[in-house]
Design a protein around this motif. Structure first.
Motif, PDB file in Angstrom:
ATOM      1  N   ASP A 146      -4.142  12.190  -1.681  1.00 31.83           N
ATOM      2  CA  ASP A 146      -3.899  10.778  -2.000  1.00 31.83           C
ATOM      3  C   ASP A 146      -2.816  10.174  -1.106  1.00 31.83           C
ATOM      4  O   ASP A 146      -2.939   9.044  -0.645  1.00 31.83           O
ATOM      5  N   ASN A 190       2.611   3.582  -2.876  1.00 31.37           N
ATOM      6  CA  ASN A 190       1.954   4.634  -3.642  1.00 31.37           C
ATOM      7  C   ASN A 190       2.206   6.024  -3.073  1.00 31.37           C
ATOM      8  O   ASN A 190       1.832   7.001  -3.696  1.00 31.37           O
ATOM      9  N   GLN A 246      -3.427   7.123   1.601  1.00 29.79           N
ATOM     10  CA  GLN A 246      -2.617   5.906   1.645  1.00 29.79           C
ATOM     11  C   GLN A 246      -2.031   5.693   3.039  1.00 29.79           C
ATOM     12  O   GLN A 246      -1.971   4.571   3.537  1.00 29.79           O
ATOM     13  N   PHE A 280      -7.490  -0.533   6.882  1.00 27.12           N
ATOM     14  CA  PHE A 280      -8.723  -0.500   6.094  1.00 27.12           C
ATOM     15  C   PHE A 280      -8.447   0.120   4.731  1.00 27.12           C
ATOM     16  O   PHE A 280      -7.888   1.199   4.650  1.00 27.12           O
ATOM     17  N   THR A 281      -8.906  -0.527   3.684  1.00 21.56           N
ATOM     18  CA  THR A 281      -8.916   0.127   2.377  1.00 21.56           C
ATOM     19  C   THR A 281     -10.137   1.022   2.307  1.00 21.56           C
ATOM     20  O   THR A 281     -10.065   2.168   1.871  1.00 21.56           O
ATOM     21  N   VAL A 282     -11.251   0.478   2.746  1.00 20.85           N
ATOM     22  CA  VAL A 282     -12.503   1.237   2.860  1.00 20.85           C
ATOM     23  C   VAL A 282     -13.030   0.983   4.270  1.00 20.85           C
ATOM     24  O   VAL A 282     -13.265  -0.164   4.638  1.00 20.85           O
ATOM     25  N   ARG A 339      -4.804   4.531   5.329  1.00 25.31           N
ATOM     26  CA  ARG A 339      -5.120   3.138   4.996  1.00 25.31           C
ATOM     27  C   ARG A 339      -4.087   2.194   5.602  1.00 25.31           C
ATOM     28  O   ARG A 339      -4.439   1.135   6.132  1.00 25.31           O
ATOM     29  N   LYS A 340      -2.835   2.562   5.514  1.00 26.34           N
ATOM     30  CA  LYS A 340      -1.773   1.711   6.059  1.00 26.34           C
ATOM     31  C   LYS A 340      -1.892   1.615   7.581  1.00 26.34           C
ATOM     32  O   LYS A 340      -1.802   0.523   8.144  1.00 26.34           O
ATOM     33  N   MET A 368       0.799  -1.197   0.000  1.00 28.30           N
ATOM     34  CA  MET A 368       0.000   0.000   0.000  1.00 28.30           C
ATOM     35  C   MET A 368       0.848   1.270   0.000  1.00 28.30           C
ATOM     36  O   MET A 368       0.592   2.162  -0.772  1.00 28.30           O
ATOM     37  N   CYS A 369       1.840   1.356   0.855  1.00 32.15           N
ATOM     38  CA  CYS A 369       2.595   2.596   0.997  1.00 32.15           C
ATOM     39  C   CYS A 369       3.524   2.871  -0.176  1.00 32.15           C
ATOM     40  O   CYS A 369       4.087   3.942  -0.261  1.00 32.15           O
TER      41      CYS A 369
END
Length: 89
Positions: A22, A4, A26, A34-36, A29-30, A1-2
């Motif tokens: 953005d 990005n 990210q 959770f992505t969502v 999220r990390k 994930m990171c």
């Protein structure tokens, strides 16, 4: 994930609001895993994204350097070249 999350400081043209958000998204999220987020966590998730984006804006504005600004297109070409060497694309 990171992977990005990109360096946003010292580029010409400067980082956009979307790029900063953005990167903050990210990061959250990390940290959260959770992505969502669920509905129960959505407000906390969005608040964290907004706060981290605001902190990132302040950080980028306050940083100083004597180095010449980097060109986004040149840096993107270098990244593609590294990827081709690494993955054989």
């Amino acid at each position: 994930m990171c992977r990005n999350i990109r360096t946003l400081f010292n580029f010409e043209p400067p980082a956009t609001e979307l790029e900063i958000r953005d990167a903050a998204l990210q990061f959250v999220r990390k940290l959260s895993g959770f992505t969502v987020p669920s509905k129960a966590n959505e407000a906390a998730f969005e608040r964290a994204v907004a706060e981290i984006a605001a902190s990132a804006r302040v950080l980028i504005a306050d940083l100083k350097t004597t180095a010449a600004p980097r060109d986004r297109e040149i840096e993107a070409a270098k990244a593609r070249e590294r990827s081709a060497l690494r993955f054989g694309n």
